[in-house]
Design a protein around this motif. Sequence first.
Motif, mmCIF file in Angstrom:
data_model
loop_
_atom_site.group_PDB
_atom_site.id
_atom_site.type_symbol
_atom_site.label_atom_id
_atom_site.label_comp_id
_atom_site.label_asym_id
_atom_site.label_seq_id
_atom_site.Cartn_x
_atom_site.Cartn_y
_atom_site.Cartn_z
ATOM 1 N N LEU B 140 10.731 13.968 -25.009
ATOM 2 C CA LEU B 140 12.031 14.299 -25.590
ATOM 3 C C LEU B 140 11.830 14.920 -26.961
ATOM 4 O O LEU B 140 11.082 14.398 -27.783
ATOM 5 N N ASP B 141 12.507 16.035 -27.202
ATOM 6 C CA ASP B 141 12.492 16.641 -28.533
ATOM 7 C C ASP B 141 13.279 15.747 -29.487
ATOM 8 O O ASP B 141 14.414 15.384 -29.193
ATOM 9 N N ALA B 142 12.699 15.465 -30.633
ATOM 10 C CA ALA B 142 13.402 14.646 -31.622
ATOM 11 C C ALA B 142 14.727 15.290 -32.026
ATOM 12 O O ALA B 142 15.702 14.607 -32.325
ATOM 13 N N ASP B 143 14.734 16.620 -31.980
ATOM 14 C CA ASP B 143 15.959 17.374 -32.282
ATOM 15 C C ASP B 143 17.078 17.095 -31.301
ATOM 16 O O ASP B 143 18.244 17.317 -31.594
ATOM 17 N N ALA B 144 16.670 16.676 -30.088
ATOM 18 C CA ALA B 144 17.668 16.504 -29.017
ATOM 19 C C ALA B 144 18.222 15.094 -28.976
ATOM 20 O O ALA B 144 18.902 14.732 -28.023
ATOM 21 N N VAL B 145 17.937 14.290 -30.007
ATOM 22 C CA VAL B 145 18.521 12.951 -30.030
ATOM 23 C C VAL B 145 19.931 13.068 -30.619
ATOM 24 O O VAL B 145 20.106 13.449 -31.773
ATOM 25 N N LEU B 146 20.891 12.754 -29.800
ATOM 26 C CA LEU B 146 22.290 12.837 -30.219
ATOM 27 C C LEU B 146 22.731 11.485 -30.775
ATOM 28 O O LEU B 146 22.056 10.482 -30.587
ATOM 29 N N SER B 147 23.892 11.503 -31.399
ATOM 30 C CA SER B 147 24.365 10.291 -32.067
ATOM 31 C C SER B 147 24.892 9.229 -31.095
ATOM 32 O O SER B 147 24.492 8.075 -31.142
ATOM 33 N N ASP B 148 25.796 9.621 -30.237
ATOM 34 C CA ASP B 148 26.516 8.642 -29.424
ATOM 35 C C ASP B 148 26.969 9.273 -28.105
ATOM 36 O O ASP B 148 26.764 10.458 -27.879
ATOM 37 N N MET B 149 27.576 8.478 -27.267
ATOM 38 C CA MET B 149 27.944 8.944 -25.923
ATOM 39 C C MET B 149 29.001 10.050 -25.964
ATOM 40 O O MET B 149 29.012 10.924 -25.110
ATOM 41 N N HIS B 150 29.879 10.003 -26.957
ATOM 42 C CA HIS B 150 30.893 11.069 -27.039
ATOM 43 C C HIS B 150 30.204 12.400 -27.281
ATOM 44 O O HIS B 150 30.536 13.410 -26.665
ATOM 45 N N GLU B 151 29.237 12.376 -28.189
ATOM 46 C CA GLU B 151 28.508 13.614 -28.457
ATOM 47 C C GLU B 151 27.717 14.041 -27.211
ATOM 48 O O GLU B 151 27.654 15.217 -26.868
ATOM 49 N N ALA B 152 27.148 13.043 -26.539
ATOM 50 C CA ALA B 152 26.376 13.352 -25.332
ATOM 51 C C ALA B 152 27.226 14.078 -24.299
ATOM 52 O O ALA B 152 26.810 15.081 -23.722
ATOM 53 N N TYR B 153 28.429 13.570 -24.067
ATOM 54 C CA TYR B 153 29.267 14.215 -23.048
ATOM 55 C C TYR B 153 29.744 15.596 -23.490
ATOM 56 O O TYR B 153 30.134 16.402 -22.649
ATOM 57 N N ARG B 154 29.710 15.867 -24.794
ATOM 58 C CA ARG B 154 30.027 17.230 -25.231
ATOM 59 C C ARG B 154 28.848 18.162 -24.950
ATOM 60 O O ARG B 154 29.023 19.359 -24.779
ATOM 61 N N CYS B 155 27.651 17.596 -24.943
ATOM 62 C CA CYS B 155 26.462 18.444 -24.798
ATOM 63 C C CYS B 155 26.000 18.619 -23.354
ATOM 64 O O CYS B 155 25.384 19.628 -23.023
ATOM 65 N N ILE B 156 26.257 17.616 -22.506
ATOM 66 C CA ILE B 156 25.778 17.756 -21.126
ATOM 67 C C ILE B 156 26.904 18.279 -20.240
ATOM 68 O O ILE B 156 28.069 18.233 -20.604
ATOM 69 N N GLU B 157 26.507 18.783 -19.099
ATOM 70 C CA GLU B 157 27.485 19.249 -18.130
ATOM 71 C C GLU B 157 27.235 18.418 -16.869
ATOM 72 O O GLU B 157 26.290 18.704 -16.137
#
Lengths: 459, 200
Positions: B140-157
């Motif tokens: 996993l890229d350290a850059d790709a660590v998101l904050s929380d699940m809300h942010e995650a659902y904005r980033c994934i499809e």
Amino acid sequence: MEPMAALSHSKAAAAFIADEKRTDWHDETLWFVREKRDRAAHTVTEWENLRQLASDIKDHTLSDLDHYLSVFEQRAIQNGIRVHWAADALEHNAIIHGIIRDHKVKRIVKSKSMLTEECHLNDYLISQGIEVVDTDLGERIVQFRNEAPSHIVLPAIHLKKEDVSATFHEHLQTEKGNNDPQYLTEAARQHLRDKFIQSELAITGVNFAIAETGGFVVCTNEGNADMGAHAAAIHIACMGIEKIIPRSADLGVFLRLLARSATGQPITTYSSHFHRPREGQEMHIVIVDNGRTRQLGRPDFRNSLKCIRCAACFNTCPVYRKSGGHSYHNAVAGPIGAILSPNIDMKKNADLPFASTLCGSCSNVCPVKIDIHNQLWKWRQVLAEAGHTGKSKTIAMKIMDIVLSNPAVYRVSGKAGRWFMRIFPALFKSKRFNPWYKQREMPDPPRDSFRDWYLKNKK
Amino acid sequence: MNSREKILREIAANKPMKLQIPSLPVSPIDVERFVKVQKFRTILEGIGGKVVEVKDTGEIESALMALKGEGSKVACLCPVVGEGNVVVTPKQSAAELEAIDTAFITASFGVAENGAVWLYESQFVNRLLPFICQHLVILLDADAVLSDMHEAYRCIEVNKEGYGLFLAGPSKTADIEQSLVIGAHGARSTTVYLLDPNKQ
């Protein structure tokens, strides 16, 4: 096992608490899970806002449920999922049986699905000569023991490791007397791994169905739902109509709340998002009513349909902790079970809303803010009016009504009662004649009532 | 009238007055990368996972070589790390994959609040792989660590592919008298290599 005429909750609970030590152990174990939930909830500073958000999303969804279900169906079908609708438990079972029969499959695995428990799917299939292997470790244990799960998240919470060891010794030939959970789990891993590899059809539940994308989410810690679903050629997912949520982004809210509320973990090990069957696989979803539309039509009780089956209410409930899930004679026990079950069968489940002190702890921990304790009280009114409360309770209530609403009758009854208690103490200090005395001390009868004393002493 | 029509009709008749759909949080809980990485690490280690912060793929490549060297069956789906000694295809059955010891998979995102990683199906090729292997290694890229699940659902499809999942740590159960056992049906261990070229 056959759903038999069950003992009332109070009778079943009396049997349960007869073993005081074991009751204490069960109580402590469940409270420990509540404490884990608290620690997890306290790490989320906006926890209360999150609960409100989840509640609002679910309230909104219920207010447009038919629309969301239609959209979900349309998109699921576009994704290549076959969608079935079942009005009741029997139809749900028949649909699944039909798929099994059509494909002539024999090796079937099932991961945890409270809906399939509610529909008594396993029993139905057994009556048709079809066996299903429950693959959740807790469920496999109770399946071996021919028992129902006693908790919707921790099915075998009522069992000690010695019990599991004995069961595994009998069914898996593990070492007699070896109670090590690691050893026992490893034995189950090997045994079930074989079942997964051989499986032809996998049945799973659905934690959340997403209207926006026509997909669904299944959450487990063990990985058993996925092992079955990805190995088998056919995957059947079963869901109640209330499992729908509007948008995939809503999952952010629910997945933050679910595991923290259930077991105190930040998230389950696996949160699998299914949209399309893998190539060559058949994926089915069965959407089930079984009384949910009726509950939707009850303004006082409809928001019990918001439930995400976390069991936080079970873990906090002093009655559940001290009476065990089997006392509730339903697939879903505990406080939420007590407000869902009377809708399914008022007569059979009339005892459940009374299995409560109305302390309200359940409402406090519910991640989707179901007002469980209010609904327990409201169900009591409904059940009493429908004549489902026992004759003795009705008579007692009527007598109380007369005594408490007539000052003269109240005074005479009080005086008679005090006199009786003084002259016949044995009757009142008898567990046989005075049920109030079973778990309580009786006060010493005073000479005067408060009113008498007041009239004598007021200045 | 079939059941579908019956159910939808009942719902239409019984549903309450329409309520507004609420809007979701938009601000991530944590913004600083080092905070997110630290949280991710702490939480994942707390749930039985292992986290190794690396500057480059060197250590991971060595780990892969070592496993191959000792004769383990290794599936590697991270081209930057190297090749495994078993091939994984979408159509392989459970019986064919059963013997895989370790799988190396690249994750799309990590989530700091719960130590989970998001994996798209294409990243592991066969849906069984993350579950059927004994040990899981995640890149996993350290850059790709998101904050929380809300942010995650904005980033994934979620429906970009037919299947995807959040995976947090090794499989586990506490079904036997609440004793936590790591390694239920899925992987017995999960190691996440956090790749950060700027790492000191």
